[in-house]
Each structure stands twice: as C-alpha cells, then as structure tokens.
Design an enzyme around this catalytic site. Sequence first.
Site, PDB file in Angstrom:
ATOM      1  CB  SER B 124       4.477  -9.702   3.448  1.00 13.95           C
ATOM      2  OG  SER B 124       3.514 -10.131   4.366  1.00 13.95           O
ATOM      3  CE1 TYR B 148       0.852  -7.357   0.219  1.00 12.29           C
ATOM      4  CE2 TYR B 148       1.181  -9.017   1.923  1.00 12.29           C
ATOM      5  CZ  TYR B 148       1.419  -7.750   1.428  1.00 12.29           C
ATOM      6  OH  TYR B 148       2.223  -6.880   2.122  1.00 12.29           O
ATOM      7  CE  LYS B 152       4.410  -7.126  -0.782  1.00 17.22           C
ATOM      8  NZ  LYS B 152       5.067  -5.844  -1.081  1.00 17.22           N
TER       9      LYS B 152
HETATM   10  N1  LIG Z   1       4.061  -7.173   7.912  1.00 17.16           N
HETATM   11  C1  LIG Z   1       3.958  -7.140   6.631  1.00 17.16           C
HETATM   12  O1  LIG Z   1       3.791  -8.163   6.055  1.00 17.16           O
HETATM   13  C2  LIG Z   1       4.012  -5.868   5.971  1.00 17.16           C
HETATM   14  C3  LIG Z   1       3.633  -4.853   6.748  1.00 17.16           C
HETATM   15  C4  LIG Z   1       3.675  -3.638   6.220  1.00 17.16           C
HETATM   16  C5  LIG Z   1       4.094  -3.447   4.947  1.00 17.16           C
HETATM   17  N2  LIG Z   1       4.459  -4.438   4.147  1.00 17.16           N
HETATM   18  C6  LIG Z   1       4.863  -4.052   2.803  1.00 17.16           C
HETATM   19  O2  LIG Z   1       5.547  -2.821   2.952  1.00 17.16           O
HETATM   20  C7  LIG Z   1       5.196  -1.911   1.909  1.00 17.16           C
HETATM   21  C8  LIG Z   1       4.640  -0.614   2.455  1.00 17.16           C
HETATM   22  O3  LIG Z   1       3.554  -0.903   3.306  1.00 17.16           O
HETATM   23  P1  LIG Z   1       2.652   0.214   4.006  1.00 17.16           P
HETATM   24  O4  LIG Z   1       2.205  -0.330   5.280  1.00 17.16           O
HETATM   25  O5  LIG Z   1       3.321   1.527   3.951  1.00 17.16           O
HETATM   26  O6  LIG Z   1       1.407   0.179   2.999  1.00 17.16           O
HETATM   27  P2  LIG Z   1       0.483   1.389   2.528  1.00 17.16           P
HETATM   28  O7  LIG Z   1      -0.731   0.772   1.930  1.00 17.16           O
HETATM   29  O8  LIG Z   1       0.312   2.384   3.596  1.00 17.16           O
HETATM   30  O9  LIG Z   1       1.373   2.042   1.368  1.00 17.16           O
HETATM   31  C9  LIG Z   1       1.421   1.521   0.090  1.00 17.16           C
HETATM   32  C10 LIG Z   1       1.312   2.679  -0.876  1.00 17.16           C
HETATM   33  O10 LIG Z   1       1.399   2.187  -2.209  1.00 17.16           O
HETATM   34  C11 LIG Z   1       0.581   3.017  -2.998  1.00 17.16           C
HETATM   35  N3  LIG Z   1       0.202   2.371  -4.253  1.00 17.16           N
HETATM   36  C12 LIG Z   1      -0.621   1.314  -4.430  1.00 17.16           C
HETATM   37  N4  LIG Z   1      -0.782   1.072  -5.740  1.00 17.16           N
HETATM   38  C13 LIG Z   1      -0.039   1.986  -6.408  1.00 17.16           C
HETATM   39  C14 LIG Z   1       0.174   2.257  -7.783  1.00 17.16           C
HETATM   40  N5  LIG Z   1      -0.400   1.501  -8.750  1.00 17.16           N
HETATM   41  N6  LIG Z   1       0.985   3.276  -8.135  1.00 17.16           N
HETATM   42  C15 LIG Z   1       1.553   4.061  -7.177  1.00 17.16           C
HETATM   43  N7  LIG Z   1       1.377   3.851  -5.854  1.00 17.16           N
HETATM   44  C16 LIG Z   1       0.589   2.820  -5.476  1.00 17.16           C
HETATM   45  C17 LIG Z   1      -0.638   3.280  -2.144  1.00 17.16           C
HETATM   46  O11 LIG Z   1      -1.331   4.430  -2.606  1.00 17.16           O
HETATM   47  C18 LIG Z   1      -0.030   3.414  -0.763  1.00 17.16           C
HETATM   48  O12 LIG Z   1       0.192   4.782  -0.441  1.00 17.16           O
HETATM   49  C19 LIG Z   1       4.235  -2.660   1.046  1.00 17.16           C
HETATM   50  O13 LIG Z   1       4.961  -3.217  -0.044  1.00 17.16           O
HETATM   51  C20 LIG Z   1       3.693  -3.753   1.909  1.00 17.16           C
HETATM   52  O14 LIG Z   1       3.301  -4.865   1.147  1.00 17.16           O
HETATM   53  C21 LIG Z   1       4.432  -5.676   4.663  1.00 17.16           C
END
Ligand SMILES: NC(=O)c1ccc[n+]([C@@H]2O[C@H](COP(=O)([O-])OP(=O)(O)OC[C@H]3O[C@@H](n4cnc5c(N)ncnc54)[C@H](O)[C@@H]3O)[C@@H](O)[C@H]2O)c1
Lengths: 320, 320
Positions: B124, B148, B152
């Site tokens: 991120s 966070y 990461k």
């Molecule tokens: N711009 C950014 O900086 C940015 C934006 C979006 C996503 N991301 C990263 O991309 C990834 C996906 O993001 P997203 O937007 O789909 O997030 P999201 O929160 O929609 O999805 C993350 C999923 O992880 C699951 N999760 C959390 N803890 C868990 C556990 N202990 N066991 C199993 N599942 C678990 C949650 O239930 C959720 O469904 C993440 O790693 C996020 O950090 C970064």
Amino acid sequence: MHIVITGGAGFLGQRLLARLLERGELDGQAIRRLTLIDQVEPQVPTATDVEIVPLAMDITAPRALDALLAERPTVIYHLAAVVSSAAEGDLDLGMRVNFDATRALLEGCRHHALAETRLIMASSVAAYGGDLPDILDDMTALQPQNSYGTQKAMCELLINDYGRRGLVDGRVLRLPTITIRPGRPNAAASSFASSILREPLNGEEATCPVPTDLALFVMSPGRVIEALIHGAEVPRTDWAPFRAFMLPGITVTVAEMLEALGEVAGEEAVSRVRHEPDEAITAIVSNWPARFDTAKARRLGFEGDRNLREIIEAFIRERS
Amino acid sequence: MHIVITGGAGFLGQRLLARLLERGELDGQAIRRLTLIDQVEPQVPTATDVEIVPLAMDITAPRALDALLAERPTVIYHLAAVVSSAAEGDLDLGMRVNFDATRALLEGCRHHALAETRLIMASSVAAYGGDLPDILDDMTALQPQNSYGTQKAMCELLINDYGRRGLVDGRVLRLPTITIRPGRPNAAASSFASSILREPLNGEEATCPVPTDLALFVMSPGRVIEALIHGAEVPRTDWAPFRAFMLPGITVTVAEMLEALGEVAGEEAVSRVRHEPDEAITAIVSNWPARFDTAKARRLGFEGDRNLREIIEAFIRERS
Ligand SMILES: NC(=O)c1ccc[n+]([C@@H]2O[C@H](COP(=O)([O-])OP(=O)(O)OC[C@H]3O[C@@H](n4cnc5c(N)ncnc54)[C@H](O)[C@@H]3O)[C@@H](O)[C@H]2O)c1
Ligand SMILES: NC(=O)c1ccc[n+]([C@@H]2O[C@H](COP(=O)([O-])OP(=O)(O)OC[C@H]3O[C@@H](n4cnc5c(N)ncnc54)[C@H](O)[C@@H]3O)[C@@H](O)[C@H]2O)c1
C-alpha cells in the site's frame, strides 16, 4: 540508572561497557547498575561502585528478558545478533535472533509499560541494496540483498512503530563498516577493511583482496561507541518521524587507507600488504554503498571520524 | 492451474475472481481450480467449468493453509488484511493478520518446497511516510507513520528475502488509492476519493472534506485487477533486485476530479458535492504522497489509467 546490554559479551558490548564505566554517567544520570546479557556469560570487571550483573541467557528463549524488564531499566542497548554470514547460512537462526528476539523485547517493554525506556538497536549498512544512487541519503530505500539486512530492516520498522505509538522510546543507529577491529582476520567479506591496517601495524603480513580504488564507508570502533552513548542522550522527539538512520561514517578508498598507513607507520608497513585480487569478495563488497549524505545524524549531533589518520592513531593508542 | 486467493470475500478478491473466470486462463495456462479463503465463506458463482472452492478460514490459525499448500497451487494472491484503521486501533490484530499470517504463508511455501509458486501480495501507498520528496521513485524509503504501513513494509522485506533465496516466487505490488470504489462512504480517511464521484454519479449528495488543490495518487479498481493479473505473468527474473514497487497510478487533484465529473455527468452532478473542510481528514491525507516516478512498474509493463474520464466512464459501465 539501570542500563541493559544484550550481546554484552560481543565486540561492541564489551567496549560499550568499558566506556560507560569510564564515564560513570549517561545523560547526566549516574549509572547504578549495568546488566550484560549474552549466550556466554559476559566478562565484567570486578571492583567498581557500579553493580555489574553478567547473565548467560539465550534471548530467543520464551520470556527470556521478562524478569529483567520487570525491573524497569532506563536504557537498553540491544546489540545481540547473529552476523551476516550466519544469518545467510541459517534463515531460521537469523529470524529468531535478529528479528523475533527484537520483537519479543519490544513486546516485553510494552507489557511492562516501559514507555520511557530508551531501546537502542544497532542496524547495519547491509540493509541497503538494489539499484542504489551514487550518494545515499536519509530517504534512500532499504532493499536488502541478504537475510541479515532484511532482518535488521524489519526491526527498524517495528522499533519505529512501537516508538511512534509511544510504547517504548525506540532508537536505531545504522552502523557503517567498522575499522579497525582488533583481533584476527575472519570469514566476513569486510575482514580486509580492518586487516590491511591492523596486521601491518602489528608487524604482520596482510592480504588485500580488492582493487585499491574500491571505496568504503567506515567508522572507528571508538566513534561507534560514542554514537551509542550519544544515541541515549538525544531528546526523544528529535528521532521522529523515522527512528532509524545512518551514522556519519567517512568515505575512504583502499588506496587512501594504505596511504594513511604509510603516513603513520612508514612505507615498510605498507609493503606488508600483498595484493591478491579475490573476485568473490570484490563482487560482494563493490555492491556496498560508500557515499552517504548523513544529514539527520549530523543534525542530531552524531560525529564521525575526522580522517583515516585519526582512526589509525586511535587504534595504536588503544592497543598499547 | 490452481489459483488461491486469500481475502477472497473482499473487494479486490471478488473482482479478481470475476476477472479470472472471464479470462479462463492466466499466463497462457487454463485455470482449472480457484480456492477462495476468507473469514466468512466467500460468495462464488455456481455454474462454470472451473472448480471453485470457497473456504471459511481464519488465516491466522496455526497451519491454517497447510492442507491447501500441500496441493501445490500455481499462484497465490494474498489479499487478506485488516485495513489501516483496524491495524492502528489494534496492534496485535494488525501484526497477526497483516504480518504473521504472511510470514506463515511464506513458511508454508518453504515447507512444501513451492519454489515455483507465484505469491503475489498487495502492499500500500500507506507504507510511505516521513520527510518525503516531492516526487517519489522506486528508491524512496518506506518510513511508515502507521502500523498498517509498517506491517505491509515488513511483509515486502520478507517476501523479497524468501524470493531472493529461491524459496518462493514472491511478488509485491504497492497499490495507489483506489477510486471509484463501489458501495457506501466509510470511516477511511480516503473515503471521499470515491465518494465525491460515486455519490453524484448515483444522483446523491457527497461531502468533500479537503481543499480542491489536494493531489492524490489514484488507480481504478479495473486497473488494479489488471495489475494483479499482469503481476502473475511478468517473468520471475524481472522482479529482482527488490520484489516490491509502486504501481503506476495517476496524480489528480480534487479540482480535476470534479472537473472530469462535470465533463462526464454535467454541472448538476458537480453541484451535488458540498465542500465542508474537515481539518482532521485534511491533515491525514495531505501527508500522502501524490507524485511518483513509477519507472520499474512501467518497465515491467504495468499500466495505469489514462485519465479521470476513463475512470469515471468505467465506473458507469460496470455499474450498469
Ligand atoms: N490503496 C491501497 O493502499 C490499498 C487499497 C486496497 C487494497 N489494498 C490491499 O489490498 C488487499 C485487498 O484489499 P480489499 O480492498 O479487497 O480489502 P477488503 O477488506 O475488502 O478485503 C480483505 C479481506 O481479508 C479478509 N480477512 C481479514 N482478516 C482475515 C483473516 N484473519 N483470515 C481470513 N481472511 C481475513 C477480510 O474478511 C476481507 O474480506 C489488502 O491486502 C489491502 O491491504 C491496498
Ligand atoms: N557495520 C555494521 O554493519 C555493523 C558492524 C558491527 C555491528 N553491527 C551490529 O552491532 C551489534 C553488535 O555487533 P558486534 O560487532 O559487537 O557483534 P558480536 O558478534 O561481537 O556480538 C554479538 C553478540 O550477540 C550474542 N548473541 C548472539 N545470539 C544470541 C542469543 N540468542 N542470545 C544472547 N546473545 C546472543 C553473541 O554471543 C555475541 O556476543 C550487532 O547487532 C550487529 O549486527 C553492525
């Protein structure tokens, strides 16, 4: 105050102990107690008015430091580590000692609410790597190309975060290559950086495995120890936003090292250095960064060596 | 091939699933099996010629993924994470989900000798912080100012090291701020970046809490998914020396976002955005880096959005 040194039997731990005893105080407070921890029981001097406690202990053991942290030390120097070649040879060992033990120490400080305790760790120039610029600065990325550097970089991030959250007063100093280390040549790729000065100064032969135009970023053991002392004295707020940075080493070429050797000890000393190029060593060390703008360290009052002559003269003085 | 998606019930996980099914192949190989893991059982479509296995599982449970890794998946998209505010609010939770689970996944790959498995993680823009230059590049340090981002950045280092050691084919993509996210405004400081476009396009009112000259580094969900796909297709050797870098977002000001909104949806849409400056939100987001030279991502063929108009039009198209 009570000061703890992990890795207290090591090279820097022992020198730090000696310097702290010589000073008797740190940051204006008298040193009442010094605890030294290492795998092997650290050697400590006998008679002094400071209580010195040597502890033989594996810092990777569960809750190893718990009883000690319960005593609320004022400053912790965290110097225990497995070095670069060991961490590369054994990923699990490196992760356990260099990373997990640091994390456990942070968690211990959090658990005992040691928010004011200064936790000072030594990181390394080995944390740098990748497509580096000619001159590195405080915003140059850490993209380590070895597991030791990876573990140090992860510790930096974690100590910074615990510091930022106010859980401990975390501080990290990245050390340049240390020269002149006393002792014998060892398996480290950087061994020659001490060897080509130390052996001739001791009347012995040395081998130089690298081209003489190779540049290194170096600091004397004495300056490193002063930096560790100063690291406990700089106000907490000055360390933000990122609580880790490079110390002000000096950039020297091997040719300059040999020239300074000649100035201090004569041409005869220089002639004791045989040049036997070693491609493997040259390949490793030519990737090490040699030029830094260490603005943050200088702003915070950390001092480097003035020149090579000073480094060599300090070695001769301390040896005798 | 068998593809695993952790966080498969999440925003990106669900979109990635849809796109993979639409394509039917990845890197020239037919997709035979897709395993989606999440705390709650991920929704998956019913009829298709790919075997889709949704698993409700806490990835922080000991050996959670062991049975799955024993089946030697070809590609693992590791998207499970707790987001920024949750990780800031609960250090232990963030460390467990964002860091320890990633480490366990790496160890699992090592244990099962999955040296060829592509492990692709989403990092991120939140990993950046500190005294940043005006334009960041691939060698800008990660000095995160939140837990966070710290977690990461630690994962990046570890994945890079396991990749370098040949234990797994580790790959990390740093994602820009994603806009336009579907759904409702949420507590994230970046919520407005989607809200000020999405709500007016849906005929609703939105609040803009920041000055209109604020710049952001953004990418559409569609481009992020294409980047995740491309991330599995770029040859392994191209990722060295450091296996994590920023994706090519585009730099846009809030004023430009509103201007593009007007162009696509008319001035009436723009008038649905009320300007109510919020100092707390402005303070957080003005520290986010907005300008990057993403040379490495572009060299490896990752593509950003062409402009805001394209982002808005894609949202309208996908909504219908
Ligand atoms: N711009 C950014 O900086 C940015 C934006 C979006 C996503 N991301 C990263 O991309 C990834 C996906 O993001 P997203 O937007 O789909 O997030 P999201 O929160 O929609 O999805 C993350 C999923 O992880 C699951 N999760 C959390 N803890 C868990 C556990 N202990 N066991 C199993 N599942 C678990 C949650 O239930 C959720 O469904 C993440 O790693 C996020 O950090 C970064
Ligand atoms: N230029 C550089 O990059 C550089 C140079 C020197 C030191 N450093 C760092 O400075 C610190 C001190 O270095 P040094 O030169 O004194 O090293 P050293 O090897 O002499 O001392 C380290 C000590 O840690 C101890 N140790 C290792 N594992 C332990 C464990 N599980 N439990 C308890 N003790 C353990 C060792 O026994 C040793 O005495 C280290 O953290 C090192 O990584 C960096």
